[in-house]
Design a protein around this motif. Structure first.
Motif, PDB file in Angstrom:
ATOM      1  N   ALA A   1       6.033  -2.716  -7.876  1.00 15.17           N
ATOM      2  CA  ALA A   1       6.140  -1.905  -6.653  1.00 15.17           C
ATOM      3  C   ALA A   1       5.042  -2.253  -5.669  1.00 15.17           C
ATOM      4  O   ALA A   1       5.270  -2.341  -4.456  1.00 15.17           O
ATOM      5  N   ALA A   2       3.824  -2.501  -6.194  1.00 13.20           N
ATOM      6  CA  ALA A   2       2.697  -2.858  -5.314  1.00 13.20           C
ATOM      7  C   ALA A   2       2.923  -4.196  -4.657  1.00 13.20           C
ATOM      8  O   ALA A   2       2.650  -4.394  -3.467  1.00 13.20           O
ATOM      9  N   SER A   3       3.452  -5.171  -5.444  1.00 13.07           N
ATOM     10  CA  SER A   3       3.683  -6.502  -4.871  1.00 13.07           C
ATOM     11  C   SER A   3       4.771  -6.475  -3.816  1.00 13.07           C
ATOM     12  O   SER A   3       4.684  -7.139  -2.781  1.00 13.07           O
ATOM     13  N   SER A   4       5.830  -5.694  -4.063  1.00 11.77           N
ATOM     14  CA  SER A   4       6.913  -5.612  -3.072  1.00 11.77           C
ATOM     15  C   SER A   4       6.440  -4.944  -1.794  1.00 11.77           C
ATOM     16  O   SER A   4       6.812  -5.341  -0.687  1.00 11.77           O
ATOM     17  N   SER A   5       5.586  -3.910  -1.939  1.00 13.68           N
ATOM     18  CA  SER A   5       5.083  -3.237  -0.739  1.00 13.68           C
ATOM     19  C   SER A   5       4.135  -4.127   0.032  1.00 13.68           C
ATOM     20  O   SER A   5       4.112  -4.132   1.252  1.00 13.68           O
ATOM     21  N   SER A   6       3.321  -4.944  -0.707  1.00 13.85           N
ATOM     22  CA  SER A   6       2.402  -5.845  -0.015  1.00 13.85           C
ATOM     23  C   SER A   6       3.150  -6.945   0.706  1.00 13.85           C
ATOM     24  O   SER A   6       2.726  -7.433   1.742  1.00 13.85           O
ATOM     25  N   LYS A   7       4.301  -7.360   0.146  1.00 14.64           N
ATOM     26  CA  LYS A   7       5.103  -8.383   0.831  1.00 14.64           C
ATOM     27  C   LYS A   7       5.722  -7.847   2.103  1.00 14.64           C
ATOM     28  O   LYS A   7       5.893  -8.547   3.084  1.00 14.64           O
ATOM     29  N   SER A   8       6.084  -6.565   2.086  1.00 19.03           N
ATOM     30  CA  SER A   8       6.741  -5.995   3.262  1.00 19.03           C
ATOM     31  C   SER A   8       5.751  -5.626   4.352  1.00 19.03           C
ATOM     32  O   SER A   8       6.112  -5.498   5.496  1.00 19.03           O
ATOM     33  N   LYS A   9       4.458  -5.482   3.994  1.00 18.94           N
ATOM     34  CA  LYS A   9       3.471  -5.056   4.981  1.00 18.94           C
ATOM     35  C   LYS A   9       3.286  -6.061   6.112  1.00 18.94           C
ATOM     36  O   LYS A   9       3.277  -5.689   7.271  1.00 18.94           O
ATOM     37  N   PRO A  10       3.111  -7.382   5.805  1.00 18.33           N
ATOM     38  CA  PRO A  10       2.915  -8.315   6.907  1.00 18.33           C
ATOM     39  C   PRO A  10       4.062  -8.342   7.895  1.00 18.33           C
ATOM     40  O   PRO A  10       3.861  -8.515   9.086  1.00 18.33           O
ATOM     41  N   VAL A  11       5.285  -8.175   7.395  1.00 18.88           N
ATOM     42  CA  VAL A  11       6.437  -8.199   8.300  1.00 18.88           C
ATOM     43  C   VAL A  11       6.372  -7.026   9.256  1.00 18.88           C
ATOM     44  O   VAL A  11       6.617  -7.147  10.453  1.00 18.88           O
ATOM     45  N   GLU A  12       6.008  -5.834   8.671  1.00 19.14           N
ATOM     46  CA  GLU A  12       5.923  -4.658   9.519  1.00 19.14           C
ATOM     47  C   GLU A  12       4.746  -4.754  10.477  1.00 19.14           C
ATOM     48  O   GLU A  12       4.790  -4.282  11.596  1.00 19.14           O
ATOM     49  N   GLY A  13       3.658  -5.372   9.989  1.00 19.69           N
ATOM     50  CA  GLY A  13       2.435  -5.410  10.789  1.00 19.69           C
ATOM     51  C   GLY A  13       2.394  -6.497  11.841  1.00 19.69           C
ATOM     52  O   GLY A  13       1.433  -6.586  12.591  1.00 19.69           O
ATOM     53  N   LYS A  14       3.417  -7.356  11.891  1.00 24.06           N
ATOM     54  CA  LYS A  14       3.395  -8.447  12.856  1.00 24.06           C
ATOM     55  C   LYS A  14       3.447  -7.925  14.284  1.00 24.06           C
ATOM     56  O   LYS A  14       2.644  -8.301  15.133  1.00 24.06           O
ATOM     57  N   ASP A  15       4.382  -7.048  14.557  1.00 18.11           N
ATOM     58  CA  ASP A  15       4.473  -6.459  15.883  1.00 18.11           C
ATOM     59  C   ASP A  15       3.264  -5.577  16.168  1.00 18.11           C
ATOM     60  O   ASP A  15       2.778  -5.525  17.287  1.00 18.11           O
ATOM     61  N   ASP A  16       2.791  -4.904  15.110  1.00 23.00           N
ATOM     62  CA  ASP A  16       1.628  -4.036  15.278  1.00 23.00           C
ATOM     63  C   ASP A  16       0.393  -4.857  15.640  1.00 23.00           C
ATOM     64  O   ASP A  16      -0.410  -4.470  16.488  1.00 23.00           O
ATOM     65  N   GLN A  17       0.276  -6.031  15.005  1.00 22.09           N
ATOM     66  CA  GLN A  17      -0.849  -6.913  15.299  1.00 22.09           C
ATOM     67  C   GLN A  17      -0.748  -7.430  16.731  1.00 22.09           C
ATOM     68  O   GLN A  17      -1.748  -7.515  17.445  1.00 22.09           O
ATOM     69  N   ARG A  18       0.434  -7.776  17.151  1.00 19.90           N
ATOM     70  CA  ARG A  18       0.656  -8.235  18.523  1.00 19.90           C
ATOM     71  C   ARG A  18       0.298  -7.131  19.521  1.00 19.90           C
ATOM     72  O   ARG A  18      -0.257  -7.392  20.584  1.00 19.90           O
ATOM     73  N   GLN A  19       0.612  -5.884  19.149  1.00 27.04           N
ATOM     74  CA  GLN A  19       0.365  -4.761  20.031  1.00 27.04           C
ATOM     75  C   GLN A  19      -1.124  -4.501  20.207  1.00 27.04           C
ATOM     76  O   GLN A  19      -1.576  -4.106  21.278  1.00 27.04           O
ATOM     77  N   HIS A  20      -1.910  -4.730  19.146  1.00 28.18           N
ATOM     78  CA  HIS A  20      -3.316  -4.368  19.167  1.00 28.18           C
ATOM     79  C   HIS A  20      -4.243  -5.546  19.435  1.00 28.18           C
ATOM     80  O   HIS A  20      -5.460  -5.388  19.355  1.00 28.18           O
ATOM     81  N   GLN A  21      -3.712  -6.731  19.723  1.00 31.81           N
ATOM     82  CA  GLN A  21      -4.590  -7.851  20.010  1.00 31.81           C
ATOM     83  C   GLN A  21      -5.126  -7.747  21.443  1.00 31.81           C
ATOM     84  O   GLN A  21      -4.532  -7.051  22.286  1.00 31.81           O
ATOM     85  N   PRO A  22      -6.245  -8.392  21.738  1.00 31.92           N
ATOM     86  CA  PRO A  22      -6.789  -8.334  23.103  1.00 31.92           C
ATOM     87  C   PRO A  22      -5.790  -8.856  24.125  1.00 31.92           C
ATOM     88  O   PRO A  22      -5.043  -9.807  23.854  1.00 31.92           O
ATOM     89  N   TRP A  23      -5.802  -8.254  25.302  1.00 27.62           N
ATOM     90  CA  TRP A  23      -4.843  -8.660  26.333  1.00 27.62           C
ATOM     91  C   TRP A  23      -5.090 -10.078  26.799  1.00 27.62           C
ATOM     92  O   TRP A  23      -4.171 -10.740  27.282  1.00 27.62           O
ATOM     93  N   VAL A  24      -6.317 -10.559  26.685  1.00 23.97           N
ATOM     94  CA  VAL A  24      -6.602 -11.944  27.073  1.00 23.97           C
ATOM     95  C   VAL A  24      -5.763 -12.910  26.244  1.00 23.97           C
ATOM     96  O   VAL A  24      -5.253 -13.919  26.759  1.00 23.97           O
ATOM     97  N   GLU A  25      -5.602 -12.612  24.948  1.00 23.76           N
ATOM     98  CA  GLU A  25      -4.776 -13.456  24.078  1.00 23.76           C
ATOM     99  C   GLU A  25      -3.297 -13.112  24.210  1.00 23.76           C
ATOM    100  O   GLU A  25      -2.436 -13.986  24.160  1.00 23.76           O
ATOM    101  N   LYS A  26      -3.019 -11.827  24.383  1.00 22.64           N
ATOM    102  CA  LYS A  26      -1.633 -11.377  24.477  1.00 22.64           C
ATOM    103  C   LYS A  26      -0.929 -11.979  25.690  1.00 22.64           C
ATOM    104  O   LYS A  26       0.252 -12.348  25.620  1.00 22.64           O
TER     105      LYS A  26
END
Length: 391
Positions: free
Chosen positions: A16-41
């Motif tokens: 269960a932990a491995s499956s949740s860790s695999k799904s986290k990066p997919v969910e966090g991709k848009d979140d990472q894009r949202q929170h990156q500095p605007w200079v890079e965005k």
């Protein structure tokens, strides 16, 4: 039996932990894009996105069509799009599949010794090209994929003289399969043998219209509510550096966003009513973020420096400067704003401006050398007051 039970339970928990860790990066991709500095965005992705450098982008577009690049030297003030331009060019040449294999990007302010040139740069430059496999015709028609690699050296003016001399030989030896792009702020710090081997591109400070359009576009995409004059104030405070202007805008956006979230958290009716007004980014908030001294403070100092018919101007000047230092304003910022107010004042004769400029240059050197800010500003103000009192 108990051992089997706990083993099975541990395995299920691990799965269960491995499956949740695999799904986290997919969910966090848009979140990472949202929170990156605007200079890079909002960094330009193609050459057409680069603002206010029309001559350079036109020449590079033609070289892009020919798929043949010379060694290049990009120079100009910070925040004018030098690194963004070469990265956009590299992505347009090789595409996402070959970008990592064909591009070596180094920041010479960190890796600036001769050892880096001999090991990392030379090793990448002399490595043979690997022919792309598995790339379809559609990919090759979209990206030229020319038969050479590109080494991007950012902040190349920070490299030592020995490192630049060693780089010259590497550029000569492997020019058939490797192109170099040097990016710097001061072209005079690049040795002449290295500069003469490169095609030079000068990046000028962004004009107000191009920078204003870009900032307005970012504000619209981020749903920011701007007061009249905020764009002009951002351009004024950043002094042609678009990267700095975007950073100021993001800081102001986060500032009003934090206040809005805090207001919603309280749940008061009053906070909800004032929420729309707190969402407004004002000129004053930009000045505070940029560390710009308010105009009324500079006006008080200029008024105190005016020569007196009777007595000395030391008392009024000392009082104002003591208040400025107590409020924590930067001496370098004050010198810059005072310079613009006095030197561009048409009512002061040119002979006096000559002497005032010399006083400013001497004071700038003192501040760089680490002199006391309070005494330095006081000395500068009294010298300017004495010069303006000369008949």
């Amino acid at each position: 039996m108990a051992a089997n039970f706990f083993n099975n339970k541990a395995r299920a928990a691990a799965a269960a932990a491995s499956s949740s860790s695999k799904s986290k990066p997919v969910e966090g991709k848009d979140d990472q894009r949202q929170h990156q500095p605007w200079v890079e965005k909002y960094r330009p992705r193609t050459l057409g996105d680069v603002a206010a450098q029309d001559h350079t982008t036109k020449v590079l577009q033609r070289t892009l069509q020919a798929s043949n690049l010379p060694h290049m030297l990009f120079y100009g003030p910070p925040g004018t799009g030098k690194t963004s331009t070469i990265l956009a060019l590299a992505k347009s040449l090789f595409g996402p599949a070959l970008y990592r294999a064909r591009i070596l990007e180094l920041n010479a302010s960190d890796d600036r010794g001769i050892g880096i040139v001999r090991e990392k740069i030379k090793g990448f430059a002399r490595s043979q090209l690997t022919h792309p496999t598995g790339l379809d015709e559609e990919y090759l028609s979209k990206y030229p994929c020319p038969p050479f690699k590109i080494v991007i050296l950012d902040e190349a003016d920070s490299m030592t003289q020995d490192a630049q001399s060693a780089l010259r030989r590497t550029m000569e030896q492997y020019s058939r399969i490797t192109r170099f792009c040097l990016v710097c702020n001061y072209v005079t710090r690049i040795i002449e043998p290295l500069a003469s081997r490169c095609s030079k591109f000068r990046f000028k400070s962004l004009d107000n219209s191009a920078a204003g359009e870009r900032l307005a576009e970012i504000a619209k995409l981020e749903n920011l509510n701007l007061e009249d004059g905020v764009i002009d104030k951002l351009i004024y405070c950043s002094e042609g550096d678009l990267r700095r202007a975007i950073t100021y805008l993001q800081s102001a956006g986060r500032l009003v966003g934090a206040g809005r979230e805090a207001g919603k958290k309280d749940g008061d009716e009053d906070s909800e009513m004032t929420d729309s007004s707190s969402n407004l980014i004002t000129v004053r908030s930009i000045e505070e973020i940029a560390g710009v001294i308010p105009e009324d403070v500079v006006d008080r100092l200029i008024q105190a420096m005016q020569p007196k018919k009777i007595g000395s101007s030391y008392g009024p000047v000392s009082t104002v400067i003591t208040d400025i230092v107590a409020d924590g304003w930067s001496a370098t910022q004050l010198v810059g704003q005072l310079y613009r107010r006095i030197v561009y004042n048409d009512s002061i004769p040119d002979i006096q401006k000559n002497k005032i400029v010399m006083a400013f240059s001497e004071m700038d050197k003192r501040l760089v050398d680490g002199s006391d800010e309070h005494l330095s500003i006081l000395d500068l103000a009294l010298r300017i007051s004495g010069i303006m009192g000369e008949s």
